[in-house]
Design an enzyme around this catalytic site. Sequence first.
Site, short mmCIF file in Angstrom:
data_model
loop_
_atom_site.label_atom_id
_atom_site.label_comp_id
_atom_site.label_asym_id
_atom_site.label_seq_id
_atom_site.Cartn_x
_atom_site.Cartn_y
_atom_site.Cartn_z
N HIS A 158 0.63 2.00 -5.97
CA HIS A 158 0.17 1.51 -7.28
C HIS A 158 -1.37 0.93 -7.02
O HIS A 158 -1.71 0.23 -5.91
CB HIS A 158 1.03 0.33 -7.84
CG HIS A 158 2.26 0.82 -8.21
ND1 HIS A 158 3.52 -0.03 -8.13
CD2 HIS A 158 2.87 1.89 -8.88
CE1 HIS A 158 4.45 0.59 -8.63
NE2 HIS A 158 4.00 1.65 -9.11
N GLU A 213 -2.87 -2.45 -6.28
CA GLU A 213 -2.22 -3.42 -5.33
C GLU A 213 -2.93 -3.27 -3.89
O GLU A 213 -2.28 -2.79 -2.96
CB GLU A 213 -0.64 -3.23 -5.19
CG GLU A 213 -0.10 -3.63 -6.57
CD GLU A 213 1.45 -2.77 -6.87
OE1 GLU A 213 1.96 -2.45 -5.89
OE2 GLU A 213 1.94 -2.88 -8.02
N HIS A 246 4.12 -3.47 -1.90
CA HIS A 246 3.74 -3.53 -3.13
C HIS A 246 3.24 -5.19 -3.24
O HIS A 246 3.37 -5.95 -2.43
CB HIS A 246 4.54 -3.26 -4.28
CG HIS A 246 5.28 -1.91 -4.34
ND1 HIS A 246 4.76 -1.04 -5.47
CD2 HIS A 246 6.07 -1.10 -3.75
CE1 HIS A 246 5.29 -0.02 -5.35
NE2 HIS A 246 6.05 0.20 -4.30
N GLU A 270 7.45 -6.96 -1.95
CA GLU A 270 6.29 -7.45 -3.11
C GLU A 270 5.47 -8.37 -2.31
O GLU A 270 6.23 -9.61 -1.97
CB GLU A 270 7.03 -7.84 -4.08
CG GLU A 270 7.61 -6.96 -5.01
CD GLU A 270 6.81 -5.98 -5.77
OE1 GLU A 270 5.53 -5.96 -5.65
OE2 GLU A 270 7.49 -5.22 -6.55
O1 0X9 Z 1 8.17 -1.29 -10.32
C1 0X9 Z 1 7.97 -1.18 -8.92
O2 0X9 Z 1 7.80 0.07 -8.73
C2 0X9 Z 1 7.86 -2.17 -7.97
N1 0X9 Z 1 7.14 -3.50 -8.59
S1 0X9 Z 1 5.54 -3.49 -9.00
O3 0X9 Z 1 5.36 -4.73 -9.65
N2 0X9 Z 1 4.61 -3.61 -7.69
O4 0X9 Z 1 5.23 -2.30 -9.56
C3 0X9 Z 1 9.17 -2.41 -7.44
C4 0X9 Z 1 9.78 -1.26 -6.83
C5 0X9 Z 1 11.16 -1.56 -6.28
N3 0X9 Z 1 12.31 -1.37 -7.15
C6 0X9 Z 1 13.05 -1.95 -8.02
N4 0X9 Z 1 12.55 -2.97 -8.08
N5 0X9 Z 1 14.10 -1.50 -8.92
ZN ZN Z 2 3.56 -1.76 -6.99
#
Ligand code: 0X9
Ligand code: ZN
Length: 336
Positions: free
Chosen positions: A95, A98, A217, A290
């Site tokens: 992302h 980030e 992330h 995260e």
């Molecule tokens: O949404 C995502 O891809 C990740 N969070 S972010 O806020 N950095 O975009 C989390 C990915 C992990 N997978 C799940 N939470 N299902």
């Molecule tokens: Zn992310």
Amino acid sequence: MFKPLILATTVLLGLFGTGTAQAAVRDFPTSDAAYHNHAEITQTLNDLQTKYPTMVKPFSLGKSFQGRDIMAAKISADVTVDKDQPELLFICNQHAREHITTEMCLRIAQRYASTPSLITGRAVYVVPTVNPDGKEYDIATGSYRMKRTNMQGAGTDLNRNWGYQWACCGGSSSSPGDETYHGTGAFSAPETAAVKNFVTSRKIGGKQRITQFIDFHNYGQLVMWPYSYTQADTAPGLTAEDLLVYTTTGRQMAQKNGYTPEQASDLYITDGDVMDWMWHDNHIYAYAFEMIGGGANGFYVPASQIESATRVNDGPTDLLVQYADCPPRIAGKTCT
Ligand code: 0X9
Ligand code: ZN
């Protein structure tokens, strides 16, 4: 007379595509100058190689949508020799906004290159930015633009573009322009395809050498494990035994960095995320971290906190290195 102008235009179009005219290309805000842009990432990996030539080998995984190299580095003793030894992969910055995660991957590279005893008998691969186009776009005007996706059309969320259960379960969007747009098909983004090809290439003589993986992330301070596409704790390809390895490892890592350990779908369901593909299709123990947040918009951690934000993950990465020969060993199991 006109030739230089035309050339300059061509070069600019080549760099930025045919979209809206860009403001003058700038860099991170001055207060965040310690962060690394794409050129500085490449330079940092090259400098590490110069300093530790037997330990560091930078290479490109392939090109991004706009044609930038997706840089990686291998860190290992006798780095130019392809040994049959356990390998680990750490990827950062899927992302765009980030940016703290890029600094995480650079710290891992620097730390293991400078202290070879930490990775005896292992090879470590880092990818400081999987999304160089998005990173450069995010900083191009001199103030952050909150970019998440890559730069392919309206933008694909790279962490919804992987090939296991792609677009299965309402955990991504089919509308171009949405923040979680999953692309036109699994691996439609050149950036995910490049990482996929690399991982596939590490399956040698029928055996995948990479055993452990983290996708970094921010923000939220979480240690997550598969699956992401379902709330079920166990599901096809993920047994109760596997889950014990995941919960044991995940909780021990969280003990070290102070994050909260949980199954990824406890945060929210995603489909086509990298962890599910790494685990189901490759049997690589896969985690998503995260890291911390910061700044007005949550994602932009002040440069003064790079050191403390990344240092907390020395323990967790060392733990994965330690068990890379047999990840289930952490739960008292043996490997054949
Ligand atoms: O949404 C995502 O891809 C990740 N969070 S972010 O806020 N950095 O975009 C989390 C990915 C992990 N997978 C799940 N939470 N299902
Ligand atoms: Zn992310």
